[in-house]
Design a protein around this motif. Sequence first.
Motif, PDB file in Angstrom:
ATOM      1  N   GLU A 207      14.905  13.492 -11.942  1.00 21.49           N
ATOM      2  CA  GLU A 207      15.105  14.623 -10.871  1.00 21.49           C
ATOM      3  C   GLU A 207      13.760  14.471 -10.002  1.00 21.49           C
ATOM      4  N   ILE A 208      12.655  14.203 -10.726  1.00 20.35           N
ATOM      5  CA  ILE A 208      11.247  14.310 -10.231  1.00 20.35           C
ATOM      6  C   ILE A 208      11.060  12.971  -9.434  1.00 20.35           C
ATOM      7  N   ASN A 209      11.606  11.801  -9.852  1.00 16.96           N
ATOM      8  CA  ASN A 209      11.304  10.818  -9.084  1.00 16.96           C
ATOM      9  C   ASN A 209      12.103  10.789  -7.688  1.00 16.96           C
TER      10      ASN A 209
ATOM     11  N   GLN B 268      -7.645  16.575  -5.065  1.00 21.71           N
ATOM     12  CA  GLN B 268      -8.139  15.434  -4.846  1.00 21.71           C
ATOM     13  C   GLN B 268      -8.584  14.916  -6.168  1.00 21.71           C
ATOM     14  N   ILE B 269      -7.996  15.029  -7.214  1.00 22.69           N
ATOM     15  CA  ILE B 269      -8.331  14.418  -8.526  1.00 22.69           C
ATOM     16  C   ILE B 269      -7.840  12.888  -8.387  1.00 22.69           C
ATOM     17  N   PRO B 270      -8.650  11.922  -8.662  1.00 25.24           N
ATOM     18  CA  PRO B 270      -7.971  10.336  -8.689  1.00 25.24           C
ATOM     19  C   PRO B 270      -7.437  10.221  -9.856  1.00 25.24           C
ATOM     20  N   ILE B 271      -5.902  10.585  -9.888  1.00 23.39           N
ATOM     21  CA  ILE B 271      -5.275  10.427 -11.120  1.00 23.39           C
ATOM     22  C   ILE B 271      -5.149   9.257 -11.614  1.00 23.39           C
ATOM     23  N   GLU B 272      -4.882   8.137 -10.643  1.00 25.93           N
ATOM     24  CA  GLU B 272      -4.816   6.723 -11.047  1.00 25.93           C
ATOM     25  C   GLU B 272      -5.864   6.213 -11.735  1.00 25.93           C
ATOM     26  N   LYS B 273      -7.257   6.811 -11.677  1.00 30.11           N
ATOM     27  CA  LYS B 273      -8.294   6.234 -12.249  1.00 30.11           C
ATOM     28  C   LYS B 273      -8.562   6.956 -13.768  1.00 30.11           C
ATOM     29  N   PHE B 274      -7.727   7.610 -14.202  1.00 26.18           N
ATOM     30  CA  PHE B 274      -7.673   8.165 -15.392  1.00 26.18           C
ATOM     31  C   PHE B 274      -7.893   6.966 -16.589  1.00 26.18           C
TER      32      PHE B 274
ATOM     33  N   PHE C 266       4.587  14.581  -4.714  1.00 22.64           N
ATOM     34  CA  PHE C 266       3.300  13.943  -4.751  1.00 22.64           C
ATOM     35  C   PHE C 266       3.192  13.372  -3.486  1.00 22.64           C
ATOM     36  N   ASN C 267       3.716  13.652  -2.493  1.00 19.72           N
ATOM     37  CA  ASN C 267       3.382  13.126  -0.932  1.00 19.72           C
ATOM     38  C   ASN C 267       3.512  11.492  -0.795  1.00 19.72           C
ATOM     39  N   GLY C 268       4.668  11.039  -1.761  1.00 19.62           N
ATOM     40  CA  GLY C 268       5.028   9.708  -1.758  1.00 19.62           C
ATOM     41  C   GLY C 268       4.167   8.924  -2.639  1.00 19.62           C
ATOM     42  N   HIS C 269       3.082   9.214  -3.274  1.00 15.07           N
ATOM     43  CA  HIS C 269       2.075   8.542  -3.838  1.00 15.07           C
ATOM     44  C   HIS C 269       2.241   8.154  -5.151  1.00 15.07           C
ATOM     45  N   TYR C 270       3.184   8.883  -6.041  1.00 15.75           N
ATOM     46  CA  TYR C 270       3.484   8.429  -7.459  1.00 15.75           C
ATOM     47  C   TYR C 270       4.752   8.653  -7.779  1.00 15.75           C
ATOM     48  N   ILE C 271       5.298   7.735  -8.867  1.00 21.72           N
ATOM     49  CA  ILE C 271       6.578   8.154  -9.619  1.00 21.72           C
ATOM     50  C   ILE C 271       6.132   8.213 -11.100  1.00 21.72           C
ATOM     51  N   LEU C 272       6.985   8.768 -11.746  1.00 25.09           N
ATOM     52  CA  LEU C 272       6.852   8.698 -13.345  1.00 25.09           C
ATOM     53  C   LEU C 272       7.525   7.985 -13.979  1.00 25.09           C
TER      54      LEU C 272
ATOM     55  N   GLU D 156       0.780  -1.059  -0.083  1.00 23.37           N
ATOM     56  CA  GLU D 156       0.007   0.207   0.074  1.00 23.37           C
ATOM     57  C   GLU D 156       0.827   1.265   0.001  1.00 23.37           C
ATOM     58  N   ASN D 157       2.021   1.235   0.588  1.00 18.21           N
ATOM     59  CA  ASN D 157       3.195   2.348   0.839  1.00 18.21           C
ATOM     60  C   ASN D 157       3.569   2.626  -0.566  1.00 18.21           C
ATOM     61  N   LYS D 158       3.683   1.570  -1.282  1.00 14.26           N
ATOM     62  CA  LYS D 158       4.607   1.400  -2.811  1.00 14.26           C
ATOM     63  C   LYS D 158       3.863   2.375  -3.613  1.00 14.26           C
ATOM     64  N   PRO D 159       4.750   3.625  -3.983  1.00 12.14           N
ATOM     65  CA  PRO D 159       4.120   4.551  -5.218  1.00 12.14           C
ATOM     66  C   PRO D 159       3.643   3.945  -6.371  1.00 12.14           C
ATOM     67  N   ILE D 160       2.714   4.586  -6.860  1.00 10.78           N
ATOM     68  CA  ILE D 160       1.887   4.239  -8.015  1.00 10.78           C
ATOM     69  C   ILE D 160       2.754   4.555  -9.201  1.00 10.78           C
TER      70      ILE D 160
END
Length: 470
Positions: free
Chosen positions: A55-57, A339-345, A64-70, A20-24
């Motif tokens: 650099e972003i990652n 609070q846009i659910p990005i991963e649901k795009f 991204f509050n630890g939620h995402y990586i690119l 669950e803590n692993k970034p999407i």
Amino acid sequence: MYSQCFMFSIMIILINANQENKPIVLHIGGLFNTDNPFINNGQYDLQAAQMAISEINQRYYDLFNGHYILNLLSNNSKCDPIYAVDAFFHAIFRCPQLLFLVGTSCSNETKAVIQVADYYNLILFSHSTSSISQANETYSTLVRLSVSDENYNDARVAFIKYNNWSNVAILHQDSIEYSLMMAKLAKRLNESNINVILTQSASMTNLTSALQTLREKKARIVFINFDTSSRAIFFCEVYRTFNKPLRERYVWILTGNDYHLWNLSINNCTQKEIINSARGHIIIDSSYEIKPSSINPNTTAQQLQKHLHLNDHLDRQTLHAYDAIWVIALLIQASIKQQIPIEKFTYSSIDMRDQWLTLLEQIHFHGVSGPVSFRNHQRHAETLISQFQIDLKQEQQIQTIAEYSHILGLNTKCLTCRTLIWPGSIPVDTERSEVRRLVMNIVEIGLITTRCILGFALAMYFLTFNIINQ
């Protein structure tokens, strides 16, 4: 046994918590020209984009509050619309769900890709500096990192009026894209009561006849729009067509400060002849000042150049590729706050696409290419007006002569502004023929009449003397 079950349960909980803590992973599609012999900077564009991703990652927790990586999924578009569309569909059907697109270097493939990307609700961040004829209203998902040519029209009008010119001509490259851009310029000039004497397209084969037409139409202030590879050829032809006194009467107004990219090694003219012909021409460009980036203080244009192992000038298109990735990162950051659910795009998420396009207007930062902000999906920038000058030591310099903003108008008193220097006298906007009627007073008429009578009498005297004494 109960203790073993308990330990196993604890392990399952820890594993699930760790997952669950692993970034999407959010996937970004990229289209770059990496092996086209005519597009040398495609590989550098890709490397700049990958550097930004890295650099972003590294800062994904702060951004991204630890939620995402690119993750950048790049493909070679070969500066060809067919290859570009094929690469796009390969990414759509054989790769993970894409969130955004970055590319491309060539306008023809950008137009082809945006037509299909629009159908899949994918926003395309174009880092290309070449012209794109379609307006953003046609393709709502096209976002440009370079400033559109139409953005310069108000500055062009202001510069013409500042110099009290009222007649101009337009000479542009023979293509549909350049024709559409110059048609918009001609319309804007006419609306400002500036007479467009001539609008003409020209190829490199009929450039001489186009210049001769300019001379016949007596136009002197000329807007020029050719691509970088043709500009040295244009000024070579100017040198061969017009003599020096006539060349000094013209004002050539170009778009884009790309003198460092001109090919001065052409057969028909020497480098000195091209430079002398180009002397005094005006440059309309965006006021991008290369400074350290506020989004990543450790990265500057010079450091990016060093990372790419480049000794030559760093192309602006490469800077745009780097900044395009950061625009995406900041758009994702803004989405988290909203609070846009990005991963649901998905490719049918029209509402989410529209939300992102709205949030785009709120993004502003200082990238490696300069200040980055957007208005109507176009990059917003102030305009810089410069002149190509040659000093007493015969050294070439691009000197700023004015700045233009939509709020303050034309400013010739900026800190870096210098005085306009013309090769000859101050140019006029067209060749004029004037007929003046001179009126003499009575004294002047009397003196002239008296001299004529005396001259006639003296002539008769000598004629009579010769007849008598013959």
